[in-house]
Write a protein that holds these residues in place. Structure first.
Motif, PDB file in Angstrom:
ATOM      1  N   VAL A 156     -17.567  32.117   5.191  1.00  0.00           N
ATOM      2  CA  VAL A 156     -17.232  31.050   6.133  1.00  0.00           C
ATOM      3  C   VAL A 156     -16.461  29.977   5.372  1.00  0.00           C
ATOM      4  CG1 VAL A 156     -19.197  31.451   7.671  1.00  0.00           C
ATOM      5  CG2 VAL A 156     -19.441  29.873   5.755  1.00  0.00           C
ATOM      6  N   LYS A 157     -15.640  29.243   6.093  1.00  0.00           N
ATOM      7  CA  LYS A 157     -14.827  28.196   5.482  1.00  0.00           C
ATOM      8  C   LYS A 157     -15.286  26.841   5.980  1.00  0.00           C
ATOM      9  CE  LYS A 157      -9.964  26.952   4.641  1.00  0.00           C
ATOM     10  NZ  LYS A 157      -8.562  27.249   5.036  1.00  0.00           N
ATOM     11  N   VAL A 158     -15.556  25.939   5.055  1.00  0.00           N
ATOM     12  CA  VAL A 158     -15.955  24.566   5.371  1.00  0.00           C
ATOM     13  C   VAL A 158     -14.970  23.641   4.681  1.00  0.00           C
ATOM     14  CG1 VAL A 158     -17.794  22.852   5.311  1.00  0.00           C
ATOM     15  CG2 VAL A 158     -18.371  25.281   5.505  1.00  0.00           C
ATOM     16  N   GLY A 159     -14.152  22.939   5.474  1.00  0.00           N
ATOM     17  CA  GLY A 159     -13.094  22.147   4.876  1.00  0.00           C
ATOM     18  C   GLY A 159     -12.126  23.071   4.159  1.00  0.00           C
ATOM     19  N   GLY A 160     -11.887  22.806   2.874  1.00  0.00           N
ATOM     20  CA  GLY A 160     -11.006  23.654   2.092  1.00  0.00           C
ATOM     21  C   GLY A 160     -11.738  24.644   1.214  1.00  0.00           C
ATOM     22  N   THR A 161     -13.045  24.784   1.413  1.00  0.00           N
ATOM     23  CA  THR A 161     -13.854  25.637   0.544  1.00  0.00           C
ATOM     24  C   THR A 161     -14.328  26.880   1.291  1.00  0.00           C
ATOM     25  OG1 THR A 161     -14.630  23.712  -0.716  1.00  0.00           O
ATOM     26  CG2 THR A 161     -15.917  25.747  -0.910  1.00  0.00           C
ATOM     27  N   TYR A 162     -14.172  28.020   0.653  1.00  0.00           N
ATOM     28  CA  TYR A 162     -14.678  29.280   1.179  1.00  0.00           C
ATOM     29  C   TYR A 162     -16.059  29.546   0.578  1.00  0.00           C
ATOM     30  CZ  TYR A 162      -9.853  30.010   2.647  1.00  0.00           C
ATOM     31  OH  TYR A 162      -8.611  29.859   3.231  1.00  0.00           O
ATOM     32  N   HIS A 163     -17.016  29.815   1.441  1.00  0.00           N
ATOM     33  CA  HIS A 163     -18.384  30.095   1.020  1.00  0.00           C
ATOM     34  C   HIS A 163     -18.688  31.560   1.288  1.00  0.00           C
ATOM     35  CE1 HIS A 163     -19.785  25.804   0.592  1.00  0.00           C
ATOM     36  NE2 HIS A 163     -18.705  25.626   1.364  1.00  0.00           N
ATOM     37  N   ALA A 164     -19.003  32.298   0.237  1.00  0.00           N
ATOM     38  CA  ALA A 164     -19.368  33.708   0.366  1.00  0.00           C
ATOM     39  C   ALA A 164     -20.874  33.853   0.167  1.00  0.00           C
ATOM     40  CB  ALA A 164     -18.624  34.546  -0.665  1.00  0.00           C
ATOM     41  N   PHE A 165     -21.504  34.592   1.071  1.00  0.00           N
ATOM     42  CA  PHE A 165     -22.923  34.913   0.962  1.00  0.00           C
ATOM     43  C   PHE A 165     -23.028  36.423   0.822  1.00  0.00           C
ATOM     44  CE2 PHE A 165     -22.426  30.950   3.155  1.00  0.00           C
ATOM     45  CZ  PHE A 165     -23.377  30.128   2.560  1.00  0.00           C
ATOM     46  N   GLN A 211     -22.278  27.818  12.636  1.00  0.00           N
ATOM     47  CA  GLN A 211     -22.490  26.382  12.717  1.00  0.00           C
ATOM     48  C   GLN A 211     -23.272  26.058  13.975  1.00  0.00           C
ATOM     49  OE1 GLN A 211     -18.918  23.952  12.573  1.00  0.00           O
ATOM     50  NE2 GLN A 211     -20.029  22.294  11.573  1.00  0.00           N
ATOM     51  N   LEU A 212     -24.260  25.185  13.846  1.00  0.00           N
ATOM     52  CA  LEU A 212     -25.116  24.802  14.955  1.00  0.00           C
ATOM     53  C   LEU A 212     -24.449  23.718  15.807  1.00  0.00           C
ATOM     54  CD1 LEU A 212     -28.540  24.665  13.064  1.00  0.00           C
ATOM     55  CD2 LEU A 212     -27.600  26.539  14.451  1.00  0.00           C
ATOM     56  N   PRO A 213     -24.940  23.492  17.027  1.00  0.00           N
ATOM     57  CA  PRO A 213     -24.385  22.421  17.859  1.00  0.00           C
ATOM     58  C   PRO A 213     -24.429  21.055  17.175  1.00  0.00           C
ATOM     59  CG  PRO A 213     -25.749  23.860  19.190  1.00  0.00           C
ATOM     60  CD  PRO A 213     -25.935  24.297  17.768  1.00  0.00           C
ATOM     61  N   SER A 214     -25.402  20.842  16.302  1.00  0.00           N
ATOM     62  CA  SER A 214     -25.539  19.563  15.594  1.00  0.00           C
ATOM     63  C   SER A 214     -24.517  19.388  14.488  1.00  0.00           C
ATOM     64  CB  SER A 214     -26.940  19.464  14.987  1.00  0.00           C
ATOM     65  OG  SER A 214     -27.113  20.446  13.971  1.00  0.00           O
ATOM     66  N   GLY A 215     -23.832  20.459  14.120  1.00  0.00           N
ATOM     67  CA  GLY A 215     -22.912  20.417  12.991  1.00  0.00           C
ATOM     68  C   GLY A 215     -23.507  20.982  11.725  1.00  0.00           C
ATOM     69  N   ALA A 216     -24.829  21.191  11.699  1.00  0.00           N
ATOM     70  CA  ALA A 216     -25.466  21.830  10.559  1.00  0.00           C
ATOM     71  C   ALA A 216     -25.074  23.303  10.509  1.00  0.00           C
ATOM     72  CB  ALA A 216     -26.982  21.680  10.660  1.00  0.00           C
ATOM     73  N   TRP A 217     -25.378  23.946   9.380  1.00  0.00           N
ATOM     74  CA  TRP A 217     -25.064  25.358   9.200  1.00  0.00           C
ATOM     75  C   TRP A 217     -26.347  26.175   9.155  1.00  0.00           C
ATOM     76  CZ3 TRP A 217     -20.265  27.363   9.490  1.00  0.00           C
ATOM     77  CH2 TRP A 217     -19.194  26.460   9.426  1.00  0.00           C
ATOM     78  N   ARG A 218     -26.278  27.377   9.677  1.00  0.00           N
ATOM     79  CA  ARG A 218     -27.440  28.262   9.706  1.00  0.00           C
ATOM     80  C   ARG A 218     -27.072  29.628   9.130  1.00  0.00           C
ATOM     81  NH1 ARG A 218     -31.226  28.477  14.813  1.00  0.00           N
ATOM     82  NH2 ARG A 218     -31.888  26.613  13.666  1.00  0.00           N
TER      83      ARG A 218
END
Length: 296
Positions: free
Chosen positions: A194-203, A243-250
């Motif tokens: 997933v991408k958050v801003g300019g950062t790619y997050h790999a799980f 991304q959750l409705p609150s803006g948090a990530w799950r």
């Protein structure tokens, strides 16, 4: 939603179940926590399995599915106008391209011969000696700047390495040659980005340690560097992130040895994560889910 308000987002979950990996079930939710059945046994491919499904909505308005067929080096594709009724598109044979690409084993080689980096299936920094991709599993959609990609786990006989393929035509039937995600390395499976801003997050699941790891990069192709993961414990796999409705990530996790499905949340941009919680309703039923968020 308990107050009767119309949700701003709609979450679609696709999964195979403990009962069958030949049929895919579809669920939906307004809060990413409480899911209702949209359709059980919504899709059965003509051959093979439908494991590890991933779903997204393309620019043509249709929903597309990719999944593990468990039939050699093929990944499956299907599409739907409504998430309920699915049409098989193709089993795509991943090109036998890996003779000189990074290997996919622990580097221990064959028998007692230690040829680390050049083993029977190689290692993260050495070439594989096998010319054939023997397995292509756990494909995941990732759309970046309008380009449709699939991240998949490939093996040439040993463990898995994450690779990236990019669609070459609007019908999503033709694909580029697979390119490894730099920095993640050998013996990793179930990679999702997933991408958050300019950062790619790999799980990604470390198959040796049986844990889900977290890596970041400024580029989709890497190089990735590992950062501190969440408190997700061992024997978890199949990460899916939304991304959750609150803006948090799950992140959703398949605790496969316990027969549970878990989720863990981050409210600070994926720096820290909550203690895993059992997903209500579906835990114990769904396996290796795919989750898609779209406006309701």
């Amino acid at each position: 939603m308990s107050d009767g308000a119309t949700p701003a987002w709609r979450y679609t979950m696709v999964a195979f179940s403990n009962a069958s990996d030949r049929d895919m079930d579809v669920y939906q939710s307004g809060d990413a926590t409480h899911f209702d059945v949209l359709r059980l046994n919504a899709y059965r491919p003509p051959t093979g399995r439908v494991r590890d499904p991933s779903i997204f909505r393309n620019s043509d308005g249709l929903y597309y599915l990719t999944y593990t067929t468990a039939d050699g080096a093929n990944i499956g594709f299907a599409r739907s106008p409504d998430r309920r009724t699915w049409t098989f598109l193709q089993n795509y044979p991943v090109p036998f391209c890996c003779a000189f690409l990074p290997g996919t084993g622990d580097g221990k080689g064959i028998g007692s011969v230690d040829i680390r980096g050049f083993g029977s299936a190689g290692s993260s920094d050495g070439p594989s000696l096998s010319p054939f991709t023997t397995k292509a599993w756990a494909p995941e959609w990732f759309v970046d700047n309008g380009r449709v990609n699939v991240i998949l786990s490939m093996s040439t006989g040993g463990g898995f390495v994450p690779y990236l393929m990019t669609a070459l035509d609007p019908s999503l039937r033709l694909w580029s040659l697979p390119v490894p995600l730099a920095g993640i390395g050998a013996d990793h499976i179930d990679t999702t980005v997933v991408k958050v801003g300019g950062t790619y997050h790999a799980f990604t699941k470390n198959e040796t340690r049986k844990v889900v790891e977290h890596a970041v990069s400024n580029s989709l192709g890497g190089p990735y560097r590992f950062v501190t993961p969440g408190p997700w414990g061992t024997y978890v796999e199949g990460p899916a992130v939304t991304q959750l409705p609150s803006g948090a990530w799950r992140i959703y996790l398949d605790a496969y040895t316990r027969g549970q499905y878990l989720y863990s949340d981050s409210t600070d941009g994926m720096n820290t994560w909550s203690t895993p919680t059992v997903l209500p309703g579906l835990s114990g039923t769904v396996r290796h889910v795919g989750v898609m968020r779209e406006p309701a």
